[in-house]
Write a protein that holds these residues in place. Structure first.
Motif, short mmCIF file in Angstrom:
data_model
loop_
_atom_site.label_atom_id
_atom_site.label_comp_id
_atom_site.label_asym_id
_atom_site.label_seq_id
_atom_site.Cartn_x
_atom_site.Cartn_y
_atom_site.Cartn_z
N ALA A 1 0.80 -1.05 -0.18
CA ALA A 1 -0.11 0.02 -0.08
C ALA A 1 0.90 1.13 -0.02
N PHE A 2 1.91 1.17 0.84
CA PHE A 2 2.83 2.46 0.81
C PHE A 2 3.62 2.56 -0.67
N VAL A 3 4.13 1.29 -0.91
CA VAL A 3 4.81 1.54 -2.46
C VAL A 3 3.70 2.07 -3.42
N ASP A 4 2.82 1.73 -3.46
CA ASP A 4 1.61 2.21 -4.22
C ASP A 4 1.26 3.65 -4.28
N ARG A 5 1.18 4.15 -3.06
CA ARG A 5 1.11 5.43 -2.85
C ARG A 5 2.26 6.31 -3.35
N VAL A 6 3.56 5.99 -3.12
CA VAL A 6 4.52 6.58 -3.35
C VAL A 6 4.87 6.74 -5.03
N TRP A 7 4.54 5.66 -5.83
CA TRP A 7 4.53 5.76 -7.17
C TRP A 7 3.26 6.54 -7.78
N LYS A 8 2.28 6.59 -7.10
CA LYS A 8 1.19 7.45 -7.55
C LYS A 8 1.09 8.86 -7.20
N SER A 9 2.17 9.40 -6.56
CA SER A 9 2.42 10.47 -5.90
C SER A 9 2.09 11.65 -6.96
N LYS A 10 1.42 12.75 -6.63
CA LYS A 10 1.35 13.89 -7.55
C LYS A 10 2.44 14.55 -8.01
N CYS A 11 3.77 14.35 -7.24
CA CYS A 11 4.85 14.87 -7.33
C CYS A 11 5.60 14.00 -8.28
N SER A 12 5.19 13.85 -9.65
CA SER A 12 6.03 13.28 -10.50
C SER A 12 7.37 13.71 -10.92
N SER A 13 8.27 13.01 -11.49
CA SER A 13 9.32 13.71 -12.32
C SER A 13 8.98 14.42 -13.47
N LYS A 14 9.68 15.75 -13.43
CA LYS A 14 9.43 16.61 -14.41
C LYS A 14 10.65 17.31 -14.89
N LYS A 15 10.76 17.54 -16.20
CA LYS A 15 12.25 18.04 -16.80
C LYS A 15 11.61 19.13 -17.54
N TYR A 16 12.22 20.24 -17.73
CA TYR A 16 12.36 21.44 -18.91
C TYR A 16 13.52 22.06 -19.06
N GLU A 17 13.48 22.78 -20.33
CA GLU A 17 14.44 23.42 -20.86
C GLU A 17 14.64 24.89 -20.51
N ARG A 18 15.86 25.24 -20.21
CA ARG A 18 15.98 26.57 -19.92
C ARG A 18 17.32 27.02 -20.77
N TYR A 19 17.53 28.48 -20.72
CA TYR A 19 18.32 29.05 -21.66
C TYR A 19 19.49 29.98 -21.21
N TYR A 20 20.56 29.88 -21.41
CA TYR A 20 21.50 30.95 -21.18
C TYR A 20 21.66 31.90 -22.50
N SER A 21 21.06 32.94 -22.52
CA SER A 21 20.61 33.93 -23.61
C SER A 21 21.14 35.40 -23.14
N PHE A 22 21.28 36.16 -24.11
CA PHE A 22 21.79 37.50 -24.08
C PHE A 22 21.28 38.39 -25.23
N GLN A 23 21.03 39.67 -24.88
CA GLN A 23 20.79 40.46 -26.10
C GLN A 23 21.75 40.86 -27.03
N ILE A 24 21.64 41.23 -28.15
CA ILE A 24 22.93 41.49 -28.78
C ILE A 24 22.56 43.01 -29.37
N CYS A 25 23.35 43.98 -29.08
CA CYS A 25 23.30 45.31 -29.34
C CYS A 25 24.41 45.70 -30.53
#
Length: 276
Positions: A22-46
Motif C-alpha cells: 500500500a505504501f509503495v503504491d502511494r509513493v509511485w502514484k504521488s502527484k509529485c512526479s518527475s518533471k524536466k524542462y528546458e532553460r536557456y543561457y541567453s543575452f541580447q545583442i546590441c
C-alpha cells in the motif's frame, strides 16, 4: 498519513506485505512526479555596442541562446510525507541515472562562455581596444567542446537504468528500510538525542522522512558504485621488476616469481623437517 506511525505499525503487524504494498503504491502514484524542462543561457545583442561590425554580430548571434535541461527538484506547496519521499526518489534518479540532467557545475559555467565573451568584447570596444573575431570564436568553441566532454564523462559515470528498472530496485530497498526502522524512542535510548529544530515545528515524521531519504540515497550510491567495473591495477614485481596485474595490494610478486618463491619455501621447509 503519518509515516512514523506506519513504520512502527509495520514492525508489529501480521500483514506486513499488505502495508508495504500500500505504501509503495502511494509513493509511485504521488502527484509529485518527475518533471524536466528546458532553460536557456541567453543575452541580447546590441549592434551599436559591437561597433556595428558584421563579423562580431554574426558570431555572437550564433551563440546567444544556449539551451540546457533542468529537473524540478522541489515543490513550494504543502505536501504529505509520502510526496516528500517521492520527490527524493525523483532527485536520486535524476542525479545518479538520468543522462539529461545534473552535470558538474563546470559544465554549466562553460555554457556561459559566449555570454561572458560578448560582454568582454563590448567592454574592449568601449575602451578603444582592438578586437578580432577569430580568437573569440576559438575561445567559445574550445569552451563548448570542453563542456561536451564533461557532459559525456558525467553520463558515463551514471547508472544506465530505466525508470521502471529503478522502481524495481527501490521497491526492494523500501522493504529493507521498513524492516530496519528504529522508532524515535528506541533511537534516543540507544544513541541519545539532541534536537536541533523548534519543538513546535518538528515531528516524528521528520525523523522518519530523513531516515528513509538517507537510506535510499546510500543504497543507490552503493548500487551505482558496485556496478562500475573494477579498475585494473598494475605494479612492479619485487624480484624481477616486471609489471604485473594484481587484485590484492599485499601481493609482491608476479606469477612466475611467485611460483619460484613457493618452490623455494617448500624446499627450505623440507630441509628443516629432515633435520628434526
Amino acid at each position: 498519513m503519518f509515516l512514523s506511525e506506519l513504520l512502527e505499525d509495520y514492525k508489529e503487524s501480521d500483514e506486513q506485505r499488505a502495508i508495504l504494498q500500500a505504501f509503495v503504491d502511494r509513493v509511485w502514484k504521488s502527484k509529485c512526479s518527475s518533471k524536466k524542462y528546458e532553460r536557456y543561457y541567453s543575452f541580447q545583442i546590441c549592434s551599436a555596442s559591437l561597433d556595428n561590425r558584421e563579423d562580431l554580430i554574426q558570431l555572437f548571434t550564433s551563440y546567444n541562446r544556449i539551451s540546457y535541461t533542468v529537473f524540478k527538484s522541489y515543490y513550494t506547496q504543502k505536501i504529505e510525507p509520502v510526496d516528500q519521499i517521492r520527490i527524493h526518489l525523483n532527485n536520486v534518479y535524476a542525479f545518479l541515472c538520468d543522462p539529461e540532467v545534473y552535470y558538474p557545475k563546470e559544465y554549466y559555467s562553460l555554457l556561459l562562455t559566449p555570454k561572458r565573451e560578448y560582454f568582454k568584447t563590448v567592454s574592449q570596444i568601449k575602451n578603444g581596444e582592438k578586437v578580432e573575431a577569430p580568437p573569440i570564436q576559438a575561445a567559445i568553441a574550445q569552451a563548448l567542446e570542453q563542456a561536451m566532454n564533461i557532459r559525456k564523462q558525467s553520463i558515463e559515470n551514471k547508472a544506465n537504468l530505466s525508470w521502471s528498472e529503478y522502481k524495481k530496485i527501490i521497491n526492494s530497498y523500501i522493504e529493507r528500510i521498513f524492516s530496519n526502522y528504529i522508532p524515535v524512542e528506541d533511537y534516543e535510548k540507544k544513541h541519545g538525542w539532541e534536537l536541533r529544530a523548534p519543538v513546535d515545528w518538528w515531528s516524528e515524521d521528520h525523523y522518519a522522512i530523513k531516515y528513509m531519504c538517507t537510506c535510499i540515497t546510500g543504497y543507490m550510491r552503493n548500487y551505482v558504485r558496485d556496478r562500475k567495473p573494477k579498475a585494473v591495477k598494475e605494479k612492479l614485481c619485487s624480484l624481477c621488476k616486471e609489471s604485473f596485474f594484481y587484485k590484492s595490494s599485499k601481493r609482491l610478486y608476479c606469477d612466475s616469481c611467485k611460483k619460484q618463491k613457493q618452490l623455494l619455501w617448500q624446499k627450505n621447509s623440507m630441509k628443516k623437517s629432515r633435520k628434526k
